[in-house]
Design an enzyme around this catalytic site. Structure first.
Site, short mmCIF file in Angstrom:
data_model
loop_
_atom_site.label_atom_id
_atom_site.label_comp_id
_atom_site.label_asym_id
_atom_site.label_seq_id
_atom_site.Cartn_x
_atom_site.Cartn_y
_atom_site.Cartn_z
N TYR A 1 0.95 -0.81 0.18
CA TYR A 1 0.30 0.27 0.08
C TYR A 1 1.10 1.38 0.18
O TYR A 1 2.44 1.44 0.87
CB TYR A 1 -0.91 0.28 1.23
CG TYR A 1 -1.53 1.32 0.85
CD1 TYR A 1 -2.48 1.76 0.44
CD2 TYR A 1 -0.76 2.28 1.82
CE1 TYR A 1 -2.83 2.84 0.22
CE2 TYR A 1 -1.59 3.44 2.17
CZ TYR A 1 -2.49 4.09 1.04
OH TYR A 1 -3.02 5.24 1.16
N HIS B 1 -2.34 0.89 7.19
CA HIS B 1 -3.80 0.24 6.20
C HIS B 1 -4.35 -0.86 6.53
O HIS B 1 -4.47 -1.55 5.39
CB HIS B 1 -3.21 0.20 4.67
CG HIS B 1 -4.25 0.83 3.76
ND1 HIS B 1 -5.06 0.32 2.69
CD2 HIS B 1 -4.35 2.05 3.32
CE1 HIS B 1 -5.63 0.87 1.79
NE2 HIS B 1 -5.87 2.19 2.59
#
Ligand code: GCO
Ligand code: MG
Length: 401
Positions: free
Chosen positions: A163, A207
């Site tokens: 991410y 995340h």
């Protein structure tokens, strides 16, 4: 003179960049008086459009646009089953547009309606990423030169879909394993602190991609690098883990972009389990909900850090900014860089200068949408119609975003 009424609601869909944006325009019986609001839920955009056009549009036509709170309360329960990102975003589009209208009627920026400025400008953080530590460092320095003092740092895990950074090296771009990531991230911050010193404020977003206990271990390891905050260590389903994390480390925690319901965020605030409230304002229903949440957070020493990525329209960023200016417990504002195409679709788009956003002194939210420009960028075809891509472990197990 007849009373002011809402006469129509239009939904504007546009994709000047990578992400689908949805903006609502509420028209009134006063010629030329309208408001705009952000309803962007990029992964399920068409569902939001339907919720607005088929349900909220007929619901609000004929009402007095001055009754923001009443319209919010009535629309919120008109589905009986309520909340959730689709309905909340639809409601936010209307809600923010009504605040915009009220500001225009008062001839004041929305931040004035919220109590006025308690700061002169709003520091923002930007995103530095890279394929390796050197590239992240180079990007941090580039942003520092532009005046940014808060920078989120993400580095690619070789061969994996990480991410916040482009994939590095060979490997399946949809594959993700938590352990290599957990080994690499403390080394990244060791590298950055050694070379950049302590002055610059660094942030990081986990995340939610790793098991909770691994996130706790990572948080403890990162404490020594004095992050401004560590974001989303747990998924919303695992929020009970904050109690355990809190007893083990004083690293500042930011959480909330995935929250849609007050039963998710109220407990974290009242028990002082997080430091920064990071909801995506349109995902909790708009400005009316967010201003209450900000006030509630203030009483518990929790600061705001409203979600501000590229999938918030400039209208939504203007709503963030109005609160940032007016709330004493402002923490930091995330900011996506707006391209020229985005700026052309949204005249009055907030401007960044010296690593900060500055008050927009125009009445209302101060941002408009140029429907002709917007129409030049219809939603693009994509295999998942904007949906979040699947990320899986090596053995094929699906991983949370
Ligand atoms: C952030 C976020 C975003 C989200 C995105 C989802 O902290 O900025 O995590 O990058 O992933 O908004 O659509
Ligand atoms: Mg995030």
């Amino acid at each position: 003179m007849s009373k002011l009424k809402i006469t129509d609601v239009r939904v504007i869909c546009t994709q000047p960049e990578r992400v689908r944006l949805i903006v609502v325009k509420v028209l009134t019986s006063e010629p030329g008086l309208y408001g705009v609001g952000c309803a962007t839920f990029t992964q399920r955009a068409d569902a939001v459009v339907t919720a607005i056009e088929k349900y909220l549009r007929p619901f609000v036509i004929g009402r007095d646009p001055d009754d923001i709170e009443d319209i919010f309360q009535a629309a919120y329960v008109s589905s009986y089953w309520r909340s959730g990102p689709v309905l909340n975003n639809a409601l936010s589009g209307i809600d923010q547009a009504l605040w915009d209208i009220k500001g225009k009627r008062a001839n004041m920026p929305v931040y004035q309606l919220l109590g006025g400025k308690c700061r002169q400008f709003v520091p923002v953080y930007t995103h530095a990423s890279g394929r390796d530590f050197a590239e992240v460092e180079e990007n941090v320095r580039k942003y520092q030169e532009q005046g940014f003092r808060y920078i989120r740092c993400q580095v690619a895990v070789p061969g994996m879909s990480t991410y916040g950074s482009r994939p590095s090296g060979a490997g399946n771009s949809q594959v993700w394993e938590g352990s290599p990531y957990c080994r690499i991230v403390p080394k990244l911050f060791e590298h950055l602190r050694t070379r950049l010193g302590e002055e610059v404020e660094l942030l990081h977003d986990i995340h939610e991609r790793i098991p909770p206990i691994q996130a706790i271990a990572l948080a403890k390891e990162l404490e020594q690098y004095h992050l401004f905050f560590l974001e989303d260590p747990f998924s919303p389903e695992d929020i009970e883990y904050f109690r355990i994390l809190r007893q083990q480390t004083a690293i500042p925690i930011a959480m909330g972009e995935l929250f849609v319901n007050q039963s998710e965020y109220v407990p974290l605030v009242k028990d002082r389990l997080i430091d920064f409230m990071r909801v995506h304002i349109s995902d909790i229903g708009g400005l009316s909900m967010a201003r209450k949440l900000a006030a509630f957070c203030e009483f518990f020493g929790v600061r705001t850090a409203w979600h501000g990525p590229g999938d918030v329209s400039p209208v939504g960023h203007a709503a963030n900014l109005a609160l940032d200016l007016a709330c004493p417990n402002f923490g930091i504002q995330e900011l996506a860089q707006f391209s020229d195409a985005v700026k052309a679709v949204f005249p009055g788009c907030p401007e960044v200068r010296d690593g900060a956003l500055w008050p927009i002194e125009r009445p209302g939210l101060g941002v408009d949408v140029d429907e002709k420009e917007a129409a030049k960028f219809p939603f693009q075809e994509s295999p998942l119609n904007g949906g979040w891509p699947e990320i899986r472990r090596l053995d094929g197990t699906v991983v949370r975003p």
